[in-house]
Design an enzyme around this catalytic site. Structure first.
Site, PDB file in Angstrom:
ATOM      1  N   GLU B  10      75.783  37.237  14.766  1.00 32.17           N
ATOM      2  CA  GLU B  10      75.928  36.100  15.688  1.00 32.17           C
ATOM      3  C   GLU B  10      74.549  35.836  16.278  1.00 32.17           C
ATOM      4  O   GLU B  10      73.891  36.751  16.749  1.00 32.17           O
ATOM      5  CB  GLU B  10      76.966  36.375  16.776  1.00 32.17           C
ATOM      6  N   TYR B  87      79.183  27.232  18.399  1.00 28.48           N
ATOM      7  CA  TYR B  87      79.506  26.860  19.767  1.00 28.48           C
ATOM      8  C   TYR B  87      78.299  26.989  20.688  1.00 28.48           C
ATOM      9  O   TYR B  87      77.193  27.292  20.227  1.00 28.48           O
ATOM     10  CB  TYR B  87      80.681  27.709  20.268  1.00 28.48           C
ATOM     11  N   ASP B  89      76.658  28.937  23.841  1.00 25.79           N
ATOM     12  CA  ASP B  89      76.758  30.171  24.613  1.00 25.79           C
ATOM     13  C   ASP B  89      75.459  30.350  25.400  1.00 25.79           C
ATOM     14  O   ASP B  89      74.375  30.342  24.824  1.00 25.79           O
ATOM     15  CB  ASP B  89      76.970  31.354  23.650  1.00 25.79           C
ATOM     16  N   HIS B 156      73.189  39.305  17.437  1.00 24.20           N
ATOM     17  CA  HIS B 156      74.016  40.501  17.465  1.00 24.20           C
ATOM     18  C   HIS B 156      74.622  40.770  16.103  1.00 24.20           C
ATOM     19  O   HIS B 156      74.956  39.851  15.368  1.00 24.20           O
ATOM     20  CB  HIS B 156      75.134  40.345  18.503  1.00 24.20           C
TER      21      HIS B 156
END
Lengths: 62, 497
Positions: B10, B87, B89, B156
């Site tokens: 991610e 998305y 974040d 990550h």
């Protein structure tokens, strides 16, 4: 668990040989012609380095 | 026998609107995410039901656990047909890759994320007010981890591990592994966070870590993150959430980073990895290793002896080789070991020989060439620009991408594989079912998350299909079924049989 059968599958011998060859070929990266490279990079760099760098401010994340 | 290491990445991408320093980064990120998916049709929402980022792997839940699961609920949040989540974040556009069954696939779907960001940013720039699409209003998206001005944002890694494995054992083994692996997979950056005389260092992230173990991800960052949010059957699985790595442009770095970590985790699960040398001061060591471009600096162990990062990596590599030779490792392990050994041997002999393979080395050479040609100081804005632009996702402007185009940096995967992965899910994980359902029954998917899909087929209630095993739901299991069923009603009727 059911997935573990896949985990233990052995790579056929032939693949191992190919593997070693492909690892060796990683040597062949052309890093010559430094002047050409910098000329090319000069062409794509953001025009105003000072301003771009000054404005490149990120919010902290994870 | 070790649990199959399903894995994924991610990445929070850096975002900057050229000529508009005041442009709100949350808005810019939303524009990017929304632009990619925009076609006016119905969009499934993200399903938060199983998310709990405050649950700690050490067995407790942090107070305040009833806060919303994300601090940006309501912001752009999409699910892609390749099974990924795309998305906003923390003021960054984030691409969370679909679950993959092996490190090679994880590289392909990670690289697909760069292409998605590239397309999305180009599309979004058209919606910036008063933008002229070339200069002012152009959105620059970078796959990096710091702005060099005190802010860090993450890449990550996620790995499925056996729930039965004590977390303390993971911590003991992984800290020396993580502290040392950066010499092979760091992305490099100019400067440091401590006003040290370190003009350039190996890792983008190392300076931002403060503790050894913890739940936090945005402050007091820990080398080992304890977030216990498996997104899978919590009785069987843990999702190890690794937060200290750099985002890599180099596919070889991504591959070695993910593959070596997977092998180390498997060995720990199988109980065959002897206790790794224990570092006396892991956080300090993480930074010292990052600051030493020669990769020869020794770091202290708890028994007062000294070790280098190279020696630590050999420890793990030798055991991984034995594990593989004894037939315990997955079928991708021999190839991975060859790449891992190639990088480690190179770093041991002369790190700077790995130009075109390791990000921190490739970037260093590029910067050094500018220093030599133009007589620049390491503080020069032009060098900082090069540091940023190395990570620019545009294929025609990003400097890593220019090195690839000129044959000066080596790829691992093919652009054809990446092109396929932009739209299609990996074939052998639950991401296949998620992605195919999104593609085929989009108007009937009310919501989806990592471990479920919720259908709205017009009945009184929604129908939730749980996917609690990351390895179930691949093409072999569901491909024919999805091909056969032209509507979600048909699909659900068949699933219930």
């Amino acid at each position: 668990m059911a997935d573990s059968e896949q985990v233990r599958k052995q790579r056929p011998k032939q693949d191992e040989e190919t593997t070693e060859e492909s690892a060796e070929t990683t040597e062949e990266v052309d890093t010559s012609d430094v002047d050409d490279l910098l000329d090319e990079i000069d062409d794509v760099l953001e025009e105003n380095a000072e301003e771009f760098v000054k404005n490149y401010v990120q919010k902290g994340g994870q | 026998m070790a649990t199959h290491k399903y894995l994924g990445t991610e990445t929070e991408y850096g975002i900057s609107v050229v000529g508009r320093p005041d442009f709100n980064p949350v808005l810019a990120s939303s524009l990017v995410v929304n632009a990619y998916a925009a076609d006016g049709r119905h969009r499934a929402r993200w399903d938060y039901e199983e998310e709990n980022p405050l649950r700690d792997a050490r067995g407790f839940t942090q107070p305040g656990a009833h806060e919303p699961p994300e601090d940006d609920v309501g912001l752009a949040n999409t699910i892609l047909t390749n099974g990924a989540r795309f998305y906003v974040d923390h003021a960054h556009p984030e691409y969370s890759s679909p679950e993959c069954s092996n490190p090679y696939d994880a590289v392909v779907w990670d690289k697909a994320g760069e292409r998605i960001l590239e397309r999305a940013a180009a599309k979004a720039a058209q919606s910036i007010p008063d933008g002229d699409r070339t200069q002012a209003g152009r959105i620059v998206v970078s796959k990096n981890n710091t702005d060099g001005k005190g802010a860090a944002y993450g890449m990550h890694e996620n790995y499925i591990v056996d729930r039965g494995l004590p977390f303390g054992e993971l911590t003991r083994q992984l800290i020396p592994f993580f502290v040392s692996r950066q010499i092979l997979v760091g992305s490099g950056r100019i400067g440091n966070e401590f006003e040290l005389a370190v003009p350039y260092q190996i890792s983008q992230r190392a300076d931002f870590f403060e503790v050894e173990v913890g739940l936090e991800t945005t402050l007091k960052r820990p080398i080992i993150n304890t977030r216990d949010e498996p997104h899978a059957d919590p009785e069987r699985f843990r999702r190890l959430h690794v937060i200290l790595g750099d985002a890599n442009m180099s596919e070889i770095c991504t591959y070695v980073k993910l593959g070596s970590t997977s092998l180390v985790l498997s060995m720990i699960e199988d109980g065959v990895l002897p206790s790794a040398p224990q570092l006396a001061k892991p956080v300090q060591a993480l930074q010292q290793v990052s600051h030493d471009l020669s990769c020869t600096r020794t770091i202290p162990l708890t028994d007062d002896s000294q070790v280098t990062a190279v020696e630590l990596q050999w420890h793990f590599l030798e055991h991984a080789r034995k594990y593989t030779e004894e037939g315990h490792a997955p079928d991708w392990a021999p190839d991975l070991l060859a790449q891992w050994e190639h990088l480690l041997t190179g770093v041991e002999e002369d790190p700077l020989s790995l130009d075109g393979l390791i990000d921190w080395v490739s970037k260093y050479h590029l910067l050094q060439r500018y220093v030599d040609r133009d007589g620049l100081d390491w503080n020069d804005a032009k060098l900082k620009l090069i540091d940023y632009q190395y990570h620019d996702v545009r294929q025609d402007k990003g400097l890593y991408n220019r090195l690839v185009a000129g044959g000066r940096a080596k790829r691992l995967v093919t652009e054809e594989e990446v092109g396929h992965a932009i739209h299609s899910p990996p074939p052998d994980t639950r991401a296949y079912f998620r992605g195919r359902c999104l593609e085929k029954y989009r108007d009937q998917v009310a919501a989806a998350g990592w471990d479920s899909i919720i259908f709205d087929i017009g009945g009184e209630s929604l129908q939730r299909v749980p996917m609690m095993d990351p390895g179930r739901g691949g093409r072999e299991m569901t491909g024919d079924l999805i091909d056969r069923c032209s509507t979600a009603e048909e699909l659900l009727a068949n699933l219930q049989r």
